[in-house]
Design an enzyme around this catalytic site. Structure first.
Site, short mmCIF file in Angstrom:
data_model
loop_
_atom_site.label_atom_id
_atom_site.label_comp_id
_atom_site.label_asym_id
_atom_site.label_seq_id
_atom_site.Cartn_x
_atom_site.Cartn_y
_atom_site.Cartn_z
N GLY A 302 -0.42 3.39 -6.87
CA GLY A 302 0.61 4.01 -6.06
C GLY A 302 1.64 4.69 -6.93
O GLY A 302 2.04 5.83 -6.71
N GLY A 303 2.06 3.96 -7.94
CA GLY A 303 3.01 4.51 -8.89
C GLY A 303 2.91 3.75 -10.18
O GLY A 303 2.46 2.60 -10.20
N MET A 304 3.28 4.41 -11.26
CA MET A 304 3.33 3.72 -12.56
C MET A 304 4.71 3.96 -13.14
O MET A 304 5.14 5.11 -13.28
CB MET A 304 2.21 4.24 -13.48
CG MET A 304 2.20 3.59 -14.86
SD MET A 304 1.93 1.80 -14.77
CE MET A 304 2.95 1.25 -16.14
N GLU A 305 5.35 2.86 -13.49
CA GLU A 305 6.78 2.88 -13.83
C GLU A 305 7.05 3.39 -15.24
O GLU A 305 7.93 2.85 -15.91
CB GLU A 305 7.35 1.47 -13.64
CG GLU A 305 6.76 0.38 -14.56
CD GLU A 305 5.56 -0.36 -14.00
OE1 GLU A 305 4.86 0.21 -13.15
OE2 GLU A 305 5.32 -1.49 -14.42
N GLU A 330 9.09 1.73 -8.16
CA GLU A 330 8.97 2.19 -9.56
C GLU A 330 10.33 2.29 -10.23
O GLU A 330 10.48 1.97 -11.40
CB GLU A 330 8.22 3.53 -9.63
CG GLU A 330 6.84 3.54 -8.98
CD GLU A 330 5.97 2.34 -9.32
OE1 GLU A 330 6.09 1.80 -10.44
OE2 GLU A 330 5.16 1.93 -8.47
N HIS A 333 11.59 -1.01 -11.42
CA HIS A 333 10.98 -1.43 -12.69
C HIS A 333 11.86 -1.04 -13.89
O HIS A 333 11.67 -1.58 -14.99
CB HIS A 333 9.59 -0.81 -12.87
CG HIS A 333 8.47 -1.63 -12.29
ND1 HIS A 333 8.27 -2.95 -12.64
CD2 HIS A 333 7.49 -1.31 -11.41
CE1 HIS A 333 7.19 -3.40 -11.99
NE2 HIS A 333 6.71 -2.43 -11.24
N GLU A 352 6.36 -7.91 -11.47
CA GLU A 352 6.08 -7.41 -10.12
C GLU A 352 6.79 -8.15 -9.00
O GLU A 352 7.21 -7.54 -8.03
CB GLU A 352 4.57 -7.39 -9.88
CG GLU A 352 3.81 -6.49 -10.85
CD GLU A 352 4.26 -5.03 -10.83
OE1 GLU A 352 5.00 -4.63 -9.90
OE2 GLU A 352 3.87 -4.28 -11.76
N ASP A 407 -7.22 -5.87 -15.45
CA ASP A 407 -7.21 -4.75 -14.52
C ASP A 407 -8.00 -5.05 -13.26
O ASP A 407 -7.79 -4.44 -12.22
CB ASP A 407 -7.82 -3.53 -15.23
CG ASP A 407 -7.30 -2.25 -14.62
OD1 ASP A 407 -6.11 -2.21 -14.28
OD2 ASP A 407 -8.08 -1.29 -14.49
N TYR A 415 2.96 -9.88 -6.78
CA TYR A 415 3.90 -9.00 -6.08
C TYR A 415 4.57 -9.74 -4.91
O TYR A 415 5.76 -10.02 -4.94
CB TYR A 415 3.15 -7.78 -5.50
CG TYR A 415 2.59 -6.86 -6.55
CD1 TYR A 415 3.22 -5.66 -6.85
CD2 TYR A 415 1.42 -7.17 -7.23
CE1 TYR A 415 2.72 -4.80 -7.80
CE2 TYR A 415 0.90 -6.30 -8.18
CZ TYR A 415 1.55 -5.13 -8.46
OH TYR A 415 1.05 -4.29 -9.41
N ARG A 588 -6.62 6.48 -5.11
CA ARG A 588 -5.70 5.35 -5.20
C ARG A 588 -6.42 4.07 -4.79
O ARG A 588 -6.87 3.93 -3.64
CB ARG A 588 -4.50 5.61 -4.30
CG ARG A 588 -3.43 4.56 -4.37
CD ARG A 588 -2.27 4.97 -3.47
NE ARG A 588 -1.29 3.92 -3.33
CZ ARG A 588 -0.30 3.94 -2.43
NH1 ARG A 588 -0.20 4.97 -1.61
NH2 ARG A 588 0.55 2.96 -2.36
N LYS A 590 -5.75 0.95 -4.08
CA LYS A 590 -5.32 0.14 -2.95
C LYS A 590 -5.85 0.71 -1.63
O LYS A 590 -6.13 -0.04 -0.71
CB LYS A 590 -3.79 0.09 -2.90
CG LYS A 590 -3.23 -0.77 -1.80
CD LYS A 590 -1.73 -0.64 -1.68
CE LYS A 590 -1.36 -0.06 -0.33
NZ LYS A 590 0.06 -0.13 -0.03
ZN LIG Z 1 5.14 -2.60 -9.92
#
Ligand SMILES: [Zn+2]
Length: 650
Positions: A302-305, A330, A333, A352, A407, A415, A588, A590
């Protein structure tokens, strides 16, 4: 950390962290990174200088990585680094670093013997460099290397696979252990380094990094970057493509391919107010600018910080800001994760769980409590769904990842269960005390990497013992080391879902037509409506829903995902061509992993999954390919996925 905590933590690890290892049971060693070969107790890298030639058509990076490091153990003479899928051509050391060297010339570099150890399918190959004794406080080596097709953190897109369709695109996804596939380094979150980089590529494309990007730079193919704050390796990030910039605030902006730039800037217009909110709650934003890079649709998370420049999936651009909690996440983070970092992947919940908690606080302040609580309720359902399939040992916050690819083990537990744990502390100690604790925590551990045990020690000293009689250490231990959701959890509720439940029930009973329901519902209510449908629906019912709400063609990628799960479960044929398009466009994890998993449950679905995946596979990121291979072609995959389809970095 006080000794009593070490003892308690040590005992617990012996109980909770036992695991059969080659027939023997060995306890986990807190702080030991089982996913890195680097001998960090002997050498510590403190600074990295990269010189990268990015060849978009040739799909390779030719690089020089110069590492500055301290020799913590004067008797150590082998520097061990992580690599995976890299070709190392040469290793040189600064001639003046060697003990007894007479040369005053700082620019002379001499070759050093090195070898690569036998590769491990998960960890890659240790690069072992022989070093003569030195008394320099900081030494330097320079590694000349190139990436290969096995450099799985890199995704190379052809021009056709981009939104603009004019130029190729490259991006990296280093978390958790991918940095070693494009840079030889100590690839463990326990080690932090500053970095500088020079990137050479073709003119007309822009390179951006998790560093100080200059929005006004000319796109001449030569770029340089500085990251002055020390960061762990998994936050080193690069993207190269036909990217443009649009400001959204004094210190915020959006980088994207031109066709999506305006829509992205509009969708993410509230970023500056999110930062202001977070600063009020958790202390100053310490990274300078905060920009967003909108990724191609194949982006696996979804996003990478990535610090200063979050990488964000375009699937959150719904047109109505309904999915921007990913941005809040993000951004959060920047405190939990990038400022205070998990020391190993076992401690991921520190990144998370805290970030999901902070995300809710930001969403509450910017969009209201109702929106935030709806999202928490949806998150709780996702957690409960995961808990149904996860083994008890994978339901704990501090998870044993030994011998496993981190991974492929990501789930909602670090989370959502992590957030529930912080919600629990928040409720027990009260908002004022808990906010004071959090702020102190971020200040105390700023720019450090910490273990679960270090956090628990800090928690004891600054919350549990400071305000005694409220929460016991046993209760905390159950949260961190026990499976499932503890009975004392404070579960989120949302009154906004009550009318949705009523409408669904009435519609299922035939008491009301679909077109009469859903007036004024927001995206989260639609997700809740769909996610809580019974598994079996009649074709006629699905057709009625589809006619009333146009789910098959919705532009909201999350709602489409929930709808396609019903489409698959009930073999609703009119939905399948859109489902195929969705799977071919979006990477994506997820959103797509659960769909492939659902499809594989029936013979007809299996045929469809295999056919569509064969077409979609070349467009997916290598890590996505690994995960979907394990679902669709389980016999052929090199490792089986035991994750649940949740993503690493949402
Ligand atoms: Zn995160």
């Amino acid at each position: 950390m006080a000794l009593k905590h070490c003892c308690v933590a040590g005992l617990l690890l012996l109980c909770a962290g036992m695991r059969a290892h080659g027939g023997e049971i060995t306890p986990i060693e807190s702080g030991l990174d089982y996913h890195s070969y680097a001998n960090v107790d002997q050498f510590r890298v403190t600074h990295l200088e990269l010189d990268l030639r990015v060849d978009l058509p040739g799909k390779t990076i030719n690089g020089i990585a110069a590492l500055e490091f301290k020799r913590l153990d004067p008797s150590a003479n082998q520097l061990v680094l992580d690599t995976k899928g890299l070709m190392v051509n040469d290793v040189r050391q600064k001639a003046t670093d060697v003990l007894g060297a007479t040369s005053k010339n700082q620019t002379i570099w001499v070759s050093r013997p090195f070898h690569m150890e036998k590769p491990d399918p998960i960890l890659g190959s240790a690069l072992v460099i022989e070093l003569p004794p030195s008394r320099k406080p900081v030494e330097s080596i320079r590694i000349d290397y190139e990436t290969t097709a096995a450099s799985t953190a890199l995704q190379w897109l052809t021009a056709k696979q981009t939104a603009g369709r004019h130029k190729g695109f490259l991006y990296t996804q280093s978390q958790p252990i991918g940095a070693r596939t494009w840079i030889p380094l100590q690839d463990t979150p326990a080690v932090r380094m500053t970095y500088k980089a020079k990137v050479h590529t073709e003119s007309g494309v822009l390179a951006v990094m998790s560093a100080d990007n200059d929005p006004t730079v000319k796109h001449k193919g030569e770029y340089s970057f500085i990251m002055p704050q020390p960061i762990p390796s998994y936050l080193i990030a690069l993207a190269v493509g036909d990217i443009e910039f649009m400001a959204t605030g004094p210190r915020t902006g959006v980088y994207a391919e031109k066709p999506v730039l305006k829509a992205a800037a509009k969708e993410f217009a509230d970023t500056e107010s999110m930062i202001e909110t977070a600063e009020k709650l958790f202390g100053p934003y310490r990274w300078g600018r905060y920009d967003i890079l909108v990724m191609p649709p194949s982006f696996p998370v979804g996003g990478m910080e990535n610090p200063r420049l979050s990488f964000i999936t375009p699937t959150v651009i719904a047109g109505d800001k309904s999915l921007v909690s990913v941005i809040a996440h993000e951004l959060a983070h920047s405190w939990s994760g990038n400022l205070v970092t998990n020391a190993t992947w076992r401690d991921l919940w520190l990144n998370e769980g805290f970030t999901d908690y902070l995300e809710s606080r930001i969403m509450t302040a910017v969009y209201g409590a109702e929106r935030a609580s709806m999202e928490e309720v949806l998150g709780l359902k996702a957690l409960r769904d995961d808990l149904k399939t996860l083994k008890p040992q994978d339901q704990v916050l501090a998870i044993d990842l030994r011998d496993r690819d981190p991974d492929l083990v990501f789930s909602n537990v670090p989370y959502q269960k992590g957030r529930l744990f912080l919600n629990f502390l928040d409720a027990k100690f009260g908002r004022e005390r808990f906010d004071g604790f959090l702020r102190g925590y971020f200040d105390h551990f700023a720019f450090q990497s910490i273990t679960t045990e270090e956090f628990l020690g800090y928690l004891d000293d600054n919350l549990l013992d400071r305000f005694p009689g409220i929460v016991t250490r046993e209760a905390v231990n159950e949260w961190v080391h026990g499976p499932g959701i503890p009975a004392d959890a404070v579960l989120p509720v949302s009154s906004a879902f009550q009318p949705v439940d009523e409408a669904r029930t009435a519609w299922l009973a035939g008491g009301v037509a679909a077109k009469k329901i859903g007036l004024g519902w927001v995206a989260q209510q639609w997700l809740y409506f769909l996610d809580n449908m019974p598994a079996a629906l009649r074709t006629q019912q699905l057709a009625e829903l589809d006619k009333a709400f146009g789910f098959t063609h919705t532009q909201n990628a999350e709602i489409a995902h929930s709808w396609f799960r019903l489409v698959i479960a009930n073999n609703y044929q009119p939905g399948f061509s859109s489902l195929e398009e969705y799977l071919k466009t979006i990477g994506r994890r997820k959103l797509i992993e659960p769909l492939y998993t659902d499809l594989m449950k029936t013979p007809a679905g299996t045929v469809f999954a295999k056919r569509v995946y064969a077409k979609a596979r070349p467009g997916y990121h290598p890590e996505t390919v690994k995960a979907i291979d394990a679902i669709v072609n389980p016999g052929a995959a090199e490792g089986s996925t035991d994750g649940t389809g949740a993503e690493g970095s949402e």
